[in-house]
Design a protein around this motif. Structure first.
Motif, mmCIF file in Angstrom:
data_model
loop_
_atom_site.group_PDB
_atom_site.id
_atom_site.type_symbol
_atom_site.label_atom_id
_atom_site.label_comp_id
_atom_site.label_asym_id
_atom_site.label_seq_id
_atom_site.Cartn_x
_atom_site.Cartn_y
_atom_site.Cartn_z
ATOM 1 N N UNK A 30 -0.887 1.662 2.519
ATOM 2 C CA UNK A 30 -0.537 1.031 1.256
ATOM 3 C C UNK A 30 -1.730 0.293 0.651
ATOM 4 N N UNK A 31 -1.487 -0.348 -0.489
ATOM 5 C CA UNK A 31 -2.577 -0.995 -1.216
ATOM 6 C C UNK A 31 -3.239 -2.120 -0.448
ATOM 7 N N UNK A 32 -2.482 -2.812 0.409
ATOM 8 C CA UNK A 32 -3.051 -3.915 1.185
ATOM 9 C C UNK A 32 -4.109 -3.385 2.150
ATOM 10 N N UNK A 68 -6.344 -7.623 7.291
ATOM 11 C CA UNK A 68 -5.500 -6.964 6.290
ATOM 12 C C UNK A 68 -5.187 -5.529 6.696
ATOM 13 N N UNK A 69 -6.180 -4.833 7.267
ATOM 14 C CA UNK A 69 -5.983 -3.440 7.670
ATOM 15 C C UNK A 69 -5.067 -3.316 8.888
ATOM 16 N N UNK A 70 -5.152 -4.283 9.796
ATOM 17 C CA UNK A 70 -4.310 -4.232 10.997
ATOM 18 C C UNK A 70 -2.859 -4.581 10.659
ATOM 19 N N UNK A 71 -2.681 -5.596 9.800
ATOM 20 C CA UNK A 71 -1.334 -6.112 9.541
ATOM 21 C C UNK A 71 -0.833 -5.771 8.139
ATOM 22 N N UNK A 72 -1.302 -4.649 7.588
ATOM 23 C CA UNK A 72 -0.895 -4.323 6.212
ATOM 24 C C UNK A 72 0.610 -4.094 6.095
ATOM 25 N N UNK A 73 1.232 -3.538 7.155
ATOM 26 C CA UNK A 73 2.683 -3.313 7.107
ATOM 27 C C UNK A 73 3.434 -4.633 7.160
ATOM 28 N N UNK A 74 3.000 -5.526 8.070
ATOM 29 C CA UNK A 74 3.658 -6.822 8.198
ATOM 30 C C UNK A 74 3.494 -7.664 6.930
ATOM 31 N N UNK A 90 5.808 -6.399 4.274
ATOM 32 C CA UNK A 90 7.185 -6.818 4.553
ATOM 33 C C UNK A 90 7.407 -8.275 4.172
ATOM 34 N N UNK A 91 6.440 -9.143 4.508
ATOM 35 C CA UNK A 91 6.552 -10.562 4.172
ATOM 36 C C UNK A 91 6.580 -10.775 2.658
ATOM 37 N N UNK A 92 5.726 -10.039 1.939
ATOM 38 C CA UNK A 92 5.706 -10.154 0.477
ATOM 39 C C UNK A 92 7.024 -9.684 -0.133
ATOM 40 N N UNK A 93 7.577 -8.609 0.464
ATOM 41 C CA UNK A 93 8.857 -8.072 -0.026
ATOM 42 C C UNK A 93 9.980 -9.080 0.202
ATOM 43 N N UNK A 94 9.978 -9.698 1.413
ATOM 44 C CA UNK A 94 11.002 -10.689 1.730
ATOM 45 C C UNK A 94 10.889 -11.912 0.827
#
Length: 301
Positions: free
Chosen positions: A120-122, A283-289, A292-296
C-alpha cells in the motif's frame, strides 16, 4: 523471563553482525579483500560441514535447485563477500552499515516485481524516505552535484546482491534445509572466488601475527556460523516481525563500535540519513498495522 532471554540472544546476533563492519576494516589492513573473503569462507565451510554434515549428505536436489544454489552462491557469497570487504577500503563502516540497512526494503521491492506482492501507499512512502536517507549518505548531502565514491558503489552492490540472495534462498527453503542451503551456497561462493585469487596467493602476507589470524577465524565462526544458526532457531519462537525490529539496531551498533575503536563519529548528514532510513524501514515493516490503525481512527472519529 524466557522471552527476555530470546530477545537477548537475538540482540547478541545483531551485535556480532554489526561488529563485522569493524572487524572487516581491521582485517583488510593485513590482507586483500578477496583473500579475507576466501579465508573466512574456508572457515565457514569447514565449521558448517562439521556441525551439519548429516543434513548436508542427506540433501537431494533437482537440476533447477542446483542452478539456484549456484546463482545464490555467486550473488550472495562471492560478489557479496568481496564487495563488502572491498567497500571497507574506500568508505567508513558507518556508511557501509547504513547503506546495507536498506536491504530488507530492496528485497520487498524485488518481491513486488517478481511475485506481484501487494503493497500500500504507506510502504511506498517508507521506501522513498529510506532511499532519500541513502541518497543523503552516499552523496554526502550533495544531491545536485552528485559525487559517489567507490566505497559507496561497492556497498550498494553488497546490498543489492544480498537482497537478491534472500529472494533465492526464500524459494530454496521450501525444498531444502537451512543448513544445506547455507553450506552449499558458501561452498559454491568459495569455489567461484578461488580462480580469481590465483595471482594473489604468492603476494599474500603470511607473516601476519597470531592475534589477527585468530580474529579472522573466530569472527567467521561466531558471526557467520553460530549467530546465523541461533537467529534462525530463536526467530521462530517470537516471530519474524518482532525479530526484524532488532535488525534496526545494526547501524547504530556499527556507529558506536566505530566511535570506540576507530574514533570515527557520525557526521550530521549520516545522522539525518540514518534517521530517515530507520523511519522508512519502520513504515515498510509495519505498513499493514499502520493502515489498520488509521482505518480504526477514522471509524471512531
Amino acid at each position: 523471563m524466557k522471552q527476555l532471554t530470546i530477545y537477548l540472544i537475538l540482540f547478541s546476533c545483531v551485535f556480532f553482525w554489526a561488529s563485522n563492519f569493524i572487524i572487516g576494516s581491521i582485517l583488510i589492513d593485513h590482507w586483500s579483500p578477496i583473500m579475507v573473503a576466501i579465508f573466512r569462507l574456508m572457515v565457514i565451510v569447514l565449521f558448517l560441514g562439521c556441525i551439519s554434515w548429516k543434513a548436508i549428505i542427506r540433501t537431494t536436489f533437482t537440476r533447477n535447485d542446483l542452478l539456484l544454489l549456484i546463482i545464490a552462491g555467486i550473488l550472495g557469497v562471492s560478489i557479496n563477500h568481496y564487495s563488502f570487504y572491498a567497500s571497507l577500503q574506500h568508505t567508513s563502516p558507518i556508511t557501509a552499515a547504513l547503506i546495507l540497512a536498506c536491504a530488507p526494503i530492496v528485497t520487498s521491492l524485488l518481491n513486488k516485481m517478481i511475485y506481484h506482492e501487494s503493497r500500500n501507499g504507506i510502504f511506498w512512502l517508507g521506501a522513498i524516505i529510506s532511499f532519500i536517507g541513502v541518497g543523503l549518505i552516499i552523496t554526502k548531502g550533495a544531491f545536485i552535484t552528485i559525487s559517489i565514491g567507490k566505497g559507496e558503489v561497492l556497498s550498494l552492490i553488497t546490498m543489492l546482491s544480498f537482497a537478491l540472495f534472500l529472494i533465492i534462498v526464500n524459494h530454496l527453503s521450501l525444498k531444502l534445509s537451512a543448513q544445506s542451503i547455507t553450506f552449499y551456497t558458501n561452498l559454491i561462493g568459495l569455489l567461484v572466488l578461488i580462480p580469481f585469487s590465483v595471482t594473489m596467493w604468492t603476494r599474500t602476507n603470511w607473516q601476519v601475527t597470531y592475534p589477527y589470524w585468530m580474529l579472522l577465524i573466530l569472527s567467521a565462526v561466531i558471526i557467520h556460523g553460530i549467530s546465523n544458526l541461533l537467529w534462525n532457531q530463536k526467530m521462530k519462537e517470537i516471530g519474524s516481525t518482532n525479530a526484524s525490529l532488532l535488525l534496526n539496531f545494526e547501524p547504530a551498533i556499527a556507529m558506536l563500535l566505530s566511535a570506540i575503536f576507530f574514533k570515527q563519529f557520525p557526521t550530521t548528514v549520516q545522522i539525518y540519513g540514518s534517521l530517515l532510513i530507520l523511519l522508512g524501514i519502520l513504515l515498510c515493516i509495519y505498513y499493514k498495522e499502520i493502515r489498520t490503525l488509521l482505518f480504526m481512527k477514522r471509524k471512531t472519529t
